[in-house]
Design a protein around this motif. Structure first.
Motif, short mmCIF file in Angstrom:
data_model
loop_
_atom_site.label_atom_id
_atom_site.label_comp_id
_atom_site.label_asym_id
_atom_site.label_seq_id
_atom_site.Cartn_x
_atom_site.Cartn_y
_atom_site.Cartn_z
N PHE A 40 -25.60 -3.33 -24.27
CA PHE A 40 -25.21 -3.08 -25.66
C PHE A 40 -23.90 -3.78 -25.99
CE2 PHE A 40 -22.97 -0.99 -29.05
CZ PHE A 40 -23.95 -0.87 -30.02
N HIS A 41 -23.86 -4.40 -27.16
CA HIS A 41 -22.61 -4.96 -27.67
C HIS A 41 -22.64 -4.86 -29.19
CE1 HIS A 41 -25.40 -8.38 -27.76
NE2 HIS A 41 -24.72 -8.77 -28.81
N TRP A 42 -21.48 -4.75 -29.77
CA TRP A 42 -21.37 -4.63 -31.22
C TRP A 42 -21.62 -5.97 -31.87
CZ3 TRP A 42 -21.44 0.10 -32.87
CH2 TRP A 42 -20.88 1.12 -32.10
N SER A 43 -22.42 -5.99 -32.93
CA SER A 43 -22.62 -7.23 -33.66
C SER A 43 -21.35 -7.58 -34.44
CB SER A 43 -23.82 -7.13 -34.60
OG SER A 43 -23.71 -6.02 -35.46
N ASP A 44 -20.57 -6.56 -34.78
CA ASP A 44 -19.27 -6.76 -35.44
C ASP A 44 -18.21 -6.67 -34.36
OD1 ASP A 44 -16.88 -6.68 -36.80
OD2 ASP A 44 -17.46 -5.04 -38.14
N GLY A 45 -17.65 -7.78 -33.95
CA GLY A 45 -16.66 -7.81 -32.88
C GLY A 45 -15.38 -7.04 -33.17
N ARG A 46 -15.23 -6.56 -34.41
CA ARG A 46 -14.02 -5.82 -34.77
C ARG A 46 -14.09 -4.35 -34.37
NH1 ARG A 46 -14.09 -7.46 -40.90
NH2 ARG A 46 -16.25 -7.06 -40.41
N GLU A 47 -15.28 -3.86 -34.03
CA GLU A 47 -15.42 -2.45 -33.64
C GLU A 47 -14.78 -2.24 -32.27
OE1 GLU A 47 -15.53 1.07 -33.80
OE2 GLU A 47 -16.89 0.42 -35.38
N THR A 48 -13.87 -1.27 -32.19
CA THR A 48 -13.16 -1.02 -30.93
C THR A 48 -13.57 0.28 -30.26
OG1 THR A 48 -11.33 0.03 -32.10
CG2 THR A 48 -11.15 -2.35 -31.67
N ARG A 49 -14.26 1.14 -31.01
CA ARG A 49 -14.69 2.41 -30.41
C ARG A 49 -15.91 2.20 -29.52
NH1 ARG A 49 -15.77 5.59 -35.74
NH2 ARG A 49 -16.60 3.54 -36.19
N GLU A 88 -17.92 7.47 -28.23
CA GLU A 88 -16.92 8.00 -29.16
C GLU A 88 -17.52 8.20 -30.55
OE1 GLU A 88 -12.77 6.16 -27.34
OE2 GLU A 88 -13.95 4.93 -28.72
N ILE A 89 -18.28 7.22 -31.00
CA ILE A 89 -18.87 7.33 -32.34
C ILE A 89 -19.91 8.45 -32.37
CG2 ILE A 89 -20.26 6.15 -34.08
CD1 ILE A 89 -18.84 3.57 -33.24
N LEU A 90 -20.79 8.48 -31.38
CA LEU A 90 -21.82 9.52 -31.35
C LEU A 90 -21.20 10.92 -31.25
CD1 LEU A 90 -24.58 7.85 -29.16
CD2 LEU A 90 -24.62 8.24 -31.63
N GLU A 91 -20.16 11.06 -30.45
CA GLU A 91 -19.49 12.37 -30.36
C GLU A 91 -18.85 12.75 -31.70
OE1 GLU A 91 -18.26 13.08 -25.73
OE2 GLU A 91 -16.95 11.78 -26.91
N SER A 92 -18.31 11.77 -32.41
CA SER A 92 -17.70 12.07 -33.71
C SER A 92 -18.77 12.52 -34.71
CB SER A 92 -16.93 10.87 -34.26
OG SER A 92 -17.82 9.88 -34.75
N GLU A 93 -20.03 12.14 -34.46
CA GLU A 93 -21.15 12.54 -35.31
C GLU A 93 -21.78 13.86 -34.87
OE1 GLU A 93 -23.90 9.27 -35.26
OE2 GLU A 93 -22.68 8.09 -36.64
N GLY A 94 -21.33 14.39 -33.72
CA GLY A 94 -21.85 15.67 -33.25
C GLY A 94 -22.79 15.60 -32.07
N VAL A 95 -23.05 14.42 -31.53
CA VAL A 95 -23.90 14.31 -30.33
C VAL A 95 -23.06 14.74 -29.13
CG1 VAL A 95 -25.19 12.74 -28.84
CG2 VAL A 95 -25.29 12.46 -31.33
N GLU A 96 -23.62 15.64 -28.36
CA GLU A 96 -22.93 16.11 -27.15
C GLU A 96 -23.39 15.30 -25.95
OE1 GLU A 96 -23.88 20.24 -26.93
OE2 GLU A 96 -22.84 20.70 -28.80
N PHE A 97 -22.48 15.13 -24.99
CA PHE A 97 -22.77 14.38 -23.78
C PHE A 97 -22.59 15.27 -22.56
CE2 PHE A 97 -22.44 11.01 -26.74
CZ PHE A 97 -23.06 9.91 -26.19
N THR A 98 -23.33 14.95 -21.52
CA THR A 98 -23.20 15.67 -20.26
C THR A 98 -22.00 15.13 -19.50
OG1 THR A 98 -24.54 14.08 -19.01
CG2 THR A 98 -25.72 15.90 -20.12
N GLY A 99 -21.66 15.78 -18.40
CA GLY A 99 -20.55 15.32 -17.56
C GLY A 99 -20.82 13.95 -16.96
N SER A 100 -22.09 13.59 -16.83
CA SER A 100 -22.43 12.27 -16.27
C SER A 100 -22.50 11.19 -17.34
CB SER A 100 -23.76 12.35 -15.51
OG SER A 100 -24.80 12.74 -16.37
#
Length: 135
Positions: A80-89, A93-105
């Motif tokens: 995966f890579h951003w098509s917009d090279g200006r994205e730094t997150r 980080e983005i998915l968590e800011s939207e409410g997606v939870e992640f496991t410890g792994s």
């Protein structure tokens, strides 16, 4: 797809179906709501093609919501890579800011995952909305 085809012919027809459905793929990915994710495989199932074909398309064309497409285990694809090279997150980080939870792994939790049936519903909703806007 025609019946009684060889594996090579079946591969050709699957690729043709994927190429024919790029607009569908783009609409589906853009329709994934904030706080949810799906997999390359689920998108491929809806489109009748392979997960790698979907991944290749998204890696070269990106588009709105492409970061919401993860591997089946909920991890971010190494390619995966951003098509917009200006994205730094990061995707996480983005998915968590939207409410997606992640496991410890580092995998997105399955409770936030949309499967093929969910995506088909999204496609129906998107088509209905487009029809209403066109009237």
């Amino acid at each position: 797809m025609p019946r009684n085809t060889s594996p090579a012919s079946e591969f050709f027809w699957r690729r043709w179906a994927a190429i024919r459905d790029w607009d569908t793929l783009d609409r589906l990915v853009a329709a994934i709501p904030s706080g949810y994710w799906t997999s390359y495989g689920a998108l491929a199932e809806v489109l009748g093609t392979g997960a790698r074909v979907v991944g290749t398309r998204l890696s070269t064309h990106g588009g709105p919501g492409a970061y919401r497409v993860l591997r089946a285990d909920g991890s971010v694809s190494a390619g995966f890579h951003w098509s917009d090279g200006r994205e730094t997150r990061t995707v996480r980080e983005i998915l968590e800011s939207e409410g997606v939870e992640f496991t410890g792994s580092g995998r997105a939790r399955p409770g936030h995952r949309l499967g093929a049936a969910d995506l088909e519903d999204l496609l129906d909703i998107a088509a209905a909305t487009e029809n209403e806007e066109g009237e």
